[in-house]
Design a protein around this motif. Structure first.
Motif, PDB file in Angstrom:
ATOM      1  N   LEU A   1     -38.309  -1.123 -63.184  1.00  0.00           N
ATOM      2  CA  LEU A   1     -37.285  -0.156 -62.810  1.00  0.00           C
ATOM      3  C   LEU A   1     -36.862  -0.359 -61.364  1.00  0.00           C
ATOM      4  CD1 LEU A   1     -35.577   2.427 -63.144  1.00  0.00           C
ATOM      5  CD2 LEU A   1     -37.651   3.748 -62.602  1.00  0.00           C
ATOM      6  N   ILE A   2     -37.832  -0.529 -60.480  1.00  0.00           N
ATOM      7  CA  ILE A   2     -37.533  -0.726 -59.063  1.00  0.00           C
ATOM      8  C   ILE A   2     -36.682  -1.974 -58.862  1.00  0.00           C
ATOM      9  CG2 ILE A   2     -38.583  -1.337 -56.843  1.00  0.00           C
ATOM     10  CD1 ILE A   2     -40.891   0.552 -57.575  1.00  0.00           C
ATOM     11  N   GLN A   3     -37.015  -3.043 -59.548  1.00  0.00           N
ATOM     12  CA  GLN A   3     -36.255  -4.285 -59.407  1.00  0.00           C
ATOM     13  C   GLN A   3     -34.796  -4.097 -59.806  1.00  0.00           C
ATOM     14  OE1 GLN A   3     -38.541  -7.033 -61.784  1.00  0.00           O
ATOM     15  NE2 GLN A   3     -40.300  -6.952 -60.385  1.00  0.00           N
ATOM     16  N   TRP A   4     -34.546  -3.361 -60.881  1.00  0.00           N
ATOM     17  CA  TRP A   4     -33.170  -3.135 -61.323  1.00  0.00           C
ATOM     18  C   TRP A   4     -32.414  -2.293 -60.296  1.00  0.00           C
ATOM     19  CZ3 TRP A   4     -29.357   0.321 -62.678  1.00  0.00           C
ATOM     20  CH2 TRP A   4     -28.359  -0.137 -63.532  1.00  0.00           C
ATOM     21  N   LEU A   5     -33.026  -1.215 -59.842  1.00  0.00           N
ATOM     22  CA  LEU A   5     -32.375  -0.340 -58.870  1.00  0.00           C
ATOM     23  C   LEU A   5     -32.095  -1.079 -57.564  1.00  0.00           C
ATOM     24  CD1 LEU A   5     -34.470   2.910 -59.452  1.00  0.00           C
ATOM     25  CD2 LEU A   5     -32.107   2.517 -60.180  1.00  0.00           C
ATOM     26  N   GLU A   6     -33.047  -1.855 -57.107  1.00  0.00           N
ATOM     27  CA  GLU A   6     -32.842  -2.604 -55.859  1.00  0.00           C
ATOM     28  C   GLU A   6     -31.731  -3.630 -56.005  1.00  0.00           C
ATOM     29  OE1 GLU A   6     -36.706  -4.116 -54.877  1.00  0.00           O
ATOM     30  OE2 GLU A   6     -37.218  -2.333 -53.689  1.00  0.00           O
ATOM     31  N   ALA A   7     -31.628  -4.246 -57.191  1.00  0.00           N
ATOM     32  CA  ALA A   7     -30.555  -5.206 -57.427  1.00  0.00           C
ATOM     33  C   ALA A   7     -29.188  -4.540 -57.336  1.00  0.00           C
ATOM     34  CB  ALA A   7     -30.727  -5.871 -58.790  1.00  0.00           C
ATOM     35  N   MET A   8     -29.128  -3.254 -57.678  1.00  0.00           N
ATOM     36  CA  MET A   8     -27.872  -2.506 -57.592  1.00  0.00           C
ATOM     37  C   MET A   8     -27.614  -1.965 -56.187  1.00  0.00           C
ATOM     38  SD  MET A   8     -26.890  -2.939 -60.644  1.00  0.00           S
ATOM     39  CE  MET A   8     -28.020  -4.203 -61.244  1.00  0.00           C
ATOM     40  N   GLY A   9     -28.569  -2.140 -55.290  1.00  0.00           N
ATOM     41  CA  GLY A   9     -28.407  -1.651 -53.925  1.00  0.00           C
ATOM     42  C   GLY A   9     -28.817  -0.206 -53.733  1.00  0.00           C
ATOM     43  N   LEU A  10     -29.703   0.283 -54.584  1.00  0.00           N
ATOM     44  CA  LEU A  10     -30.121   1.681 -54.521  1.00  0.00           C
ATOM     45  C   LEU A  10     -31.486   1.834 -53.861  1.00  0.00           C
ATOM     46  CD1 LEU A  10     -28.949   2.681 -58.086  1.00  0.00           C
ATOM     47  CD2 LEU A  10     -28.211   3.814 -55.982  1.00  0.00           C
TER      48      LEU A  10
END
Length: 365
Positions: free
Chosen positions: A296-305
């Motif tokens: 989950l963290i990886q996806w959010l970080e990829a979106m810039g969140l």
């Protein structure tokens, strides 16, 4: 240009309404005028959105309509009772009666304020949602939650009040700033986490497409998000039960927003960090794995969140705001956690000592 042309329905008996998701639907004057009840309209927008889209909206309205406009200041910090009065002042000054229709043209702040004004003006008038941010398109424009913030808590003053229709044009997102776009994606992935594991996997498969703002992928995500929310709202309109799962990350997120000052963190940013906290707490209780949290963290970080809360929030600050949350019942804090990826659960028996011990990991000593 998106080729998506979808109509969903929020099934609420006599209060049912359509969600039109279509490229160019902002210019669909036939459908728009069909949902206007009388001969008066109040358009509520803000100083950022109105210069971009209000003329297109005006050009499609029936020429016989009496139209008033209210342009609110832009930003979560302006979602207040004082600014709400601008809507009432305009409607009353221009002699709008209870057959008038309010049209919300803007993001979540505009939609929430216009909806609350519609619920309150002469004890209720029709209103239409035309959301122009991703977060509003996938979340706040659907479901009938309306309201304003109070200095002591987010969305503490409001009403459940359903729109007549929601018009979602994915093309308006072309003008959305990167930070606002990312904030909306936090609400998108929420639906996969709480009730649709297949959608969650699809979001991971298309991670690069979301970064690139691929229109077809984004339009599909909007459709699937709205469909998920419509199902939940149809089952529990006023959040007496299952609808609470839509608040994954929000109890933590609302505390961040209130503590940091409205507008400092965008709502979607606070929800992103809040969802990570909810996922970590779920993992600490053995419901999901640490790998689930990392993914989950990886996806959010990829979106810039953001994926971590502010470093300066004390435990007392957390508990002060969380215990004032709307989801507190008889002094018991209700938290939305994950039983597994794709299945949310509601906890109202989390010991305060366990919560404080968990929050201590993220707070200064």
């Amino acid at each position: 240009m998106s080729t998506l042309n979808t109509t969903l329905n929020v099934q609420l008996g006599e209060r049912s309404y359509p969600i039109y998701i279509e490229s160019g639907v902002l210019d669909d004057s036939v459908r728009l005028n069909r949902h206007i009840k009388g001969k008066q309209v109040v358009i509520i927008s803000n100083t950022t959105v109105a210069p971009l889209y209000i003329e297109r909206l005006l050009s499609g309205l029936d020429s016989s309509l009496k139209v008033s406009q209210v342009l609110l200041p832009d930003g979560e910090e302006h979602k207040t009772l004082a600014n709400l009065e601008q809507i009432f002042d305009t409607a009353l000054t221009d002699n709008h009666n209870r057959s008038t229709s309010f049209i919300a043209l803007g993001g979540g702040v505009v939609g929430d304020m216009a909806g609350f004004a519609a619920a309150s003006y002469q004890r209720g008038v029709h209103f239409i949602q035309i959301p122009t941010t991703l977060l509003a398109q996938v979340d706040s424009s659907v479901g009938g939650k309306t309201g304003v913030n109070h200095p002591l808590g987010k969305n503490m003053i409001g009403a459940f009040y359903q729109p007549q229709a929601v018009f979602i044009d994915p093309d308006v997102l072309d003008s959305l700033p990167a930070r606002e776009y990312a904030a909306g994606l936090a609400e998108v992935i929420k639906y996969g986490l709480i009730c649709d594991p297949a959608f969650y996997e699809w979001l991971h498969q298309h991670k690069d497409d979301f970064v690139a703002r691929d229109k077809a992928v984004l339009s599909e995500a909007i459709k699937r998000s709205c469909a998920a929310k419509a199902r939940v709202v149809a089952e529990d309109e006023r959040e007496g039960g299952v609808r609470a799962i839509l608040n994954l990350g929000h109890t933590f997120g609302h505390a961040i927003e209130a503590a940091q000052g409205y507008g400092s963190w965008l709502h979607g940013e606070a929800v992103a960090a809040g969802m990570v906290l909810a996922a970590r707490l779920s993992a600490s209780r053995g419901s999901i794995t640490d790998n689930d949290v990392d993914r989950l963290i990886q996806w959010l970080e990829a979106m810039g969140l953001p994926t971590a809360p502010p470093e300066d929030m004390l435990i007392s600050t957390w508990t002060q705001h969380m215990l004032r949350d709307k989801k507190v019942v008889d002094g018991r804090l209700r938290l939305v956690l994950l039983d597994e990826i794709g299945k949310a659960c509601i906890f109202d028996d989390l010991p305060q000592a366990e919560l404080e011990s968990f929050l201590a990991t993220f707070t200064p000593s």
